[in-house]
Scaffold this motif. Sequence first.
Motif, PDB file in Angstrom:
ATOM      1  N   PRO A  84       1.359   6.050   8.585  1.00 54.06           N
ATOM      2  CA  PRO A  84       2.565   5.256   8.065  1.00 54.06           C
ATOM      3  C   PRO A  84       3.043   6.026   6.621  1.00 54.06           C
ATOM      4  O   PRO A  84       4.350   6.096   6.404  1.00 54.06           O
ATOM      5  CB  PRO A  84       2.214   3.935   7.793  1.00 54.06           C
ATOM      6  N   SER A  85       2.026   6.519   5.730  1.00 55.70           N
ATOM      7  CA  SER A  85       2.385   6.923   4.493  1.00 55.70           C
ATOM      8  C   SER A  85       3.210   8.292   4.648  1.00 55.70           C
ATOM      9  O   SER A  85       4.177   8.705   3.944  1.00 55.70           O
ATOM     10  CB  SER A  85       1.262   7.298   3.652  1.00 55.70           C
ATOM     11  N   LEU A  86       2.956   9.117   5.963  1.00 56.82           N
ATOM     12  CA  LEU A  86       3.503  10.171   6.178  1.00 56.82           C
ATOM     13  C   LEU A  86       5.083   9.957   6.801  1.00 56.82           C
ATOM     14  O   LEU A  86       6.029  10.593   6.444  1.00 56.82           O
ATOM     15  CB  LEU A  86       2.586  10.986   7.138  1.00 56.82           C
ATOM     16  N   VAL A  87       5.072   9.056   7.625  1.00 56.42           N
ATOM     17  CA  VAL A  87       6.438   8.597   7.999  1.00 56.42           C
ATOM     18  C   VAL A  87       7.404   8.346   7.081  1.00 56.42           C
ATOM     19  O   VAL A  87       8.530   8.748   6.824  1.00 56.42           O
ATOM     20  CB  VAL A  87       6.142   7.405   9.019  1.00 56.42           C
ATOM     21  N   ALA A  88       6.720   7.528   6.209  1.00 53.77           N
ATOM     22  CA  ALA A  88       7.327   6.997   4.978  1.00 53.77           C
ATOM     23  C   ALA A  88       7.954   8.186   3.969  1.00 53.77           C
ATOM     24  O   ALA A  88       9.036   8.182   3.551  1.00 53.77           O
ATOM     25  CB  ALA A  88       6.710   5.947   4.118  1.00 53.77           C
ATOM     26  N   ALA A  89       6.977   8.963   3.819  1.00 55.45           N
ATOM     27  CA  ALA A  89       7.405  10.344   2.822  1.00 55.45           C
ATOM     28  C   ALA A  89       8.429  11.093   3.513  1.00 55.45           C
ATOM     29  O   ALA A  89       9.197  11.742   2.859  1.00 55.45           O
ATOM     30  CB  ALA A  89       6.012  11.043   2.579  1.00 55.45           C
ATOM     31  N   MET A  90       8.203  11.493   4.779  1.00 57.01           N
ATOM     32  CA  MET A  90       9.224  12.201   5.560  1.00 57.01           C
ATOM     33  C   MET A  90      10.563  11.500   5.615  1.00 57.01           C
ATOM     34  O   MET A  90      11.527  12.166   5.396  1.00 57.01           O
ATOM     35  CB  MET A  90       8.658  12.470   6.891  1.00 57.01           C
ATOM     36  N   THR A  91      10.659  10.383   5.751  1.00 55.73           N
ATOM     37  CA  THR A  91      11.845   9.413   5.742  1.00 55.73           C
ATOM     38  C   THR A  91      12.516   9.551   4.409  1.00 55.73           C
ATOM     39  O   THR A  91      13.733   9.776   4.232  1.00 55.73           O
ATOM     40  CB  THR A  91      11.681   8.119   6.203  1.00 55.73           C
ATOM     41  N   GLU A  92      11.816   9.480   3.198  1.00 59.69           N
ATOM     42  CA  GLU A  92      12.362   9.438   1.822  1.00 59.69           C
ATOM     43  C   GLU A  92      12.754  10.665   1.530  1.00 59.69           C
ATOM     44  O   GLU A  92      13.991  11.112   1.190  1.00 59.69           O
ATOM     45  CB  GLU A  92      11.056   9.016   1.007  1.00 59.69           C
ATOM     46  N   ALA A  93      12.156  11.777   1.955  1.00 62.94           N
ATOM     47  CA  ALA A  93      12.609  13.324   2.005  1.00 62.94           C
ATOM     48  C   ALA A  93      13.952  13.556   2.649  1.00 62.94           C
ATOM     49  O   ALA A  93      14.769  14.365   2.067  1.00 62.94           O
ATOM     50  CB  ALA A  93      11.431  14.318   2.137  1.00 62.94           C
ATOM     51  N   LEU A  94      14.096  12.959   3.824  1.00 65.03           N
ATOM     52  CA  LEU A  94      15.238  13.223   4.419  1.00 65.03           C
ATOM     53  C   LEU A  94      16.508  12.586   3.721  1.00 65.03           C
ATOM     54  O   LEU A  94      17.600  13.335   3.954  1.00 65.03           O
ATOM     55  CB  LEU A  94      15.213  12.409   5.963  1.00 65.03           C
ATOM     56  N   GLY A  95      16.337  11.587   3.075  1.00 61.57           N
ATOM     57  CA  GLY A  95      17.531  11.131   2.063  1.00 61.57           C
ATOM     58  C   GLY A  95      18.769  10.685   3.016  1.00 61.57           C
ATOM     59  O   GLY A  95      19.881  11.069   2.874  1.00 61.57           O
ATOM     60  N   VAL A  96      18.439   9.528   3.983  1.00 60.73           N
ATOM     61  CA  VAL A  96      19.506   9.294   4.914  1.00 60.73           C
ATOM     62  C   VAL A  96      20.091   8.216   4.293  1.00 60.73           C
ATOM     63  O   VAL A  96      19.825   7.322   3.628  1.00 60.73           O
ATOM     64  CB  VAL A  96      18.689   8.819   6.274  1.00 60.73           C
ATOM     65  N   THR A  97      21.776   8.326   4.570  1.00 55.00           N
ATOM     66  CA  THR A  97      22.462   7.289   4.196  1.00 55.00           C
ATOM     67  C   THR A  97      23.171   6.539   5.338  1.00 55.00           C
ATOM     68  O   THR A  97      23.167   7.179   6.513  1.00 55.00           O
ATOM     69  CB  THR A  97      23.655   7.830   3.315  1.00 55.00           C
TER      70      THR A  97
ATOM     71  N   ARG B 155       0.745  -1.171   0.112  1.00 54.91           N
ATOM     72  CA  ARG B 155       0.076   0.013   0.057  1.00 54.91           C
ATOM     73  C   ARG B 155       0.937   1.129   0.144  1.00 54.91           C
ATOM     74  O   ARG B 155       0.527   2.316  -0.415  1.00 54.91           O
ATOM     75  CB  ARG B 155      -0.881  -0.007   1.250  1.00 54.91           C
ATOM     76  N   LEU B 156       1.963   1.159   0.846  1.00 58.01           N
ATOM     77  CA  LEU B 156       3.116   2.492   0.803  1.00 58.01           C
ATOM     78  C   LEU B 156       3.516   2.534  -0.786  1.00 58.01           C
ATOM     79  O   LEU B 156       3.676   3.985  -1.250  1.00 58.01           O
ATOM     80  CB  LEU B 156       4.069   2.330   1.728  1.00 58.01           C
ATOM     81  N   ARG B 157       3.674   1.699  -1.262  1.00 59.77           N
ATOM     82  CA  ARG B 157       4.347   1.712  -2.721  1.00 59.77           C
ATOM     83  C   ARG B 157       3.219   2.280  -3.692  1.00 59.77           C
ATOM     84  O   ARG B 157       3.395   3.130  -4.306  1.00 59.77           O
ATOM     85  CB  ARG B 157       4.661   0.383  -3.297  1.00 59.77           C
ATOM     86  N   GLN B 158       1.968   1.901  -3.449  1.00 64.37           N
ATOM     87  CA  GLN B 158       0.641   2.410  -4.095  1.00 64.37           C
ATOM     88  C   GLN B 158       0.626   3.985  -3.910  1.00 64.37           C
ATOM     89  O   GLN B 158       0.113   4.572  -4.801  1.00 64.37           O
ATOM     90  CB  GLN B 158      -0.352   1.836  -3.966  1.00 64.37           C
ATOM     91  N   ARG B 159       0.969   4.256  -2.689  1.00 64.00           N
ATOM     92  CA  ARG B 159       0.955   5.887  -2.331  1.00 64.00           C
ATOM     93  C   ARG B 159       2.065   6.693  -2.797  1.00 64.00           C
ATOM     94  O   ARG B 159       2.104   7.781  -2.442  1.00 64.00           O
ATOM     95  CB  ARG B 159       0.814   5.730  -0.898  1.00 64.00           C
ATOM     96  N   GLY B 160       3.099   6.025  -3.573  1.00 70.95           N
ATOM     97  CA  GLY B 160       4.240   6.953  -4.250  1.00 70.95           C
ATOM     98  C   GLY B 160       5.378   6.491  -3.494  1.00 70.95           C
ATOM     99  O   GLY B 160       6.405   7.247  -3.875  1.00 70.95           O
ATOM    100  N   ILE B 161       5.692   5.828  -2.532  1.00 73.31           N
ATOM    101  CA  ILE B 161       6.813   5.626  -1.831  1.00 73.31           C
ATOM    102  C   ILE B 161       7.777   4.796  -2.736  1.00 73.31           C
ATOM    103  O   ILE B 161       7.456   3.383  -3.080  1.00 73.31           O
ATOM    104  CB  ILE B 161       6.733   5.046  -0.410  1.00 73.31           C
ATOM    105  N   ARG B 162       8.892   5.409  -3.331  1.00 69.38           N
ATOM    106  CA  ARG B 162       9.708   4.424  -4.161  1.00 69.38           C
ATOM    107  C   ARG B 162      11.128   4.097  -3.768  1.00 69.38           C
ATOM    108  O   ARG B 162      11.507   3.007  -3.973  1.00 69.38           O
ATOM    109  CB  ARG B 162       9.847   5.346  -5.566  1.00 69.38           C
TER     110      ARG B 162
END
Length: 219
Positions: free
Chosen positions: A68-81, A19-26
């Motif tokens: 969860p989708s917001l957690v995922a989006a914020m994490t993705e935007a952070l770009g952590v390595t 579902r997270l993938r379907q919401r745009g988390i790549r």
Amino acid sequence: MSTGEGDGEQAERAAFILRLRQRGIRDLAVLRAIELVPRPLFVDPMMRRHAYDDVALPIACGQTMSQPSLVAAMTEALGVTADQTVLEVGTGSGYQAAVLSHLAARVVTVDRYRSLVSEAQTRFEVLGLRNVTAYVGDGMNGMPARAPFDRILVTAAATDIPAALMDQLKLGGVIVAPLGAPEEVQTLVRIVKEQSGRSRTDLMKVRFVPLVPGAAATL
């Protein structure tokens, strides 16, 4: 507190990631980090049936656990390595910090509520997360003793990024935070600290609890 799970839990978690993938988390690393964290462990037992629903859930001290989708989006935007140190302002249940622990070298998280920090620390110990450290304190002051940070994630709303957080961010570092009045719809922004100042990208409209100064006298 147990993390034991059966086939039903594993299937539920797999559907959750889909579902997270379907919401745009790549970002595959972000999806994997979320998959590794058992969200029910961070949810009030009375709300367990909603653990994998894409909704915000109430937690103690009048706070909320982001959907969860917001957690995922914020994490993705952070770009952590994997070589970076992250500061999270607003520990809450500890779920976001647990996700970040699978992406970063070190995670420092701070919250004004002692009981939330204590419960989050217990969850980190249950999961064996040794690269996360939680503190009670004023999130607006950041954590100068552990600075500088490569990434900073703020999970409460303010009208601007507190100066202390900008000071503790490395040059080239990223802050993701909701900006705007607490009683209004806010804008989630991604700010990069540059030699000439800072650049800002607006990401989405959000609603967060306010970023409050000071540590709580009780709770």
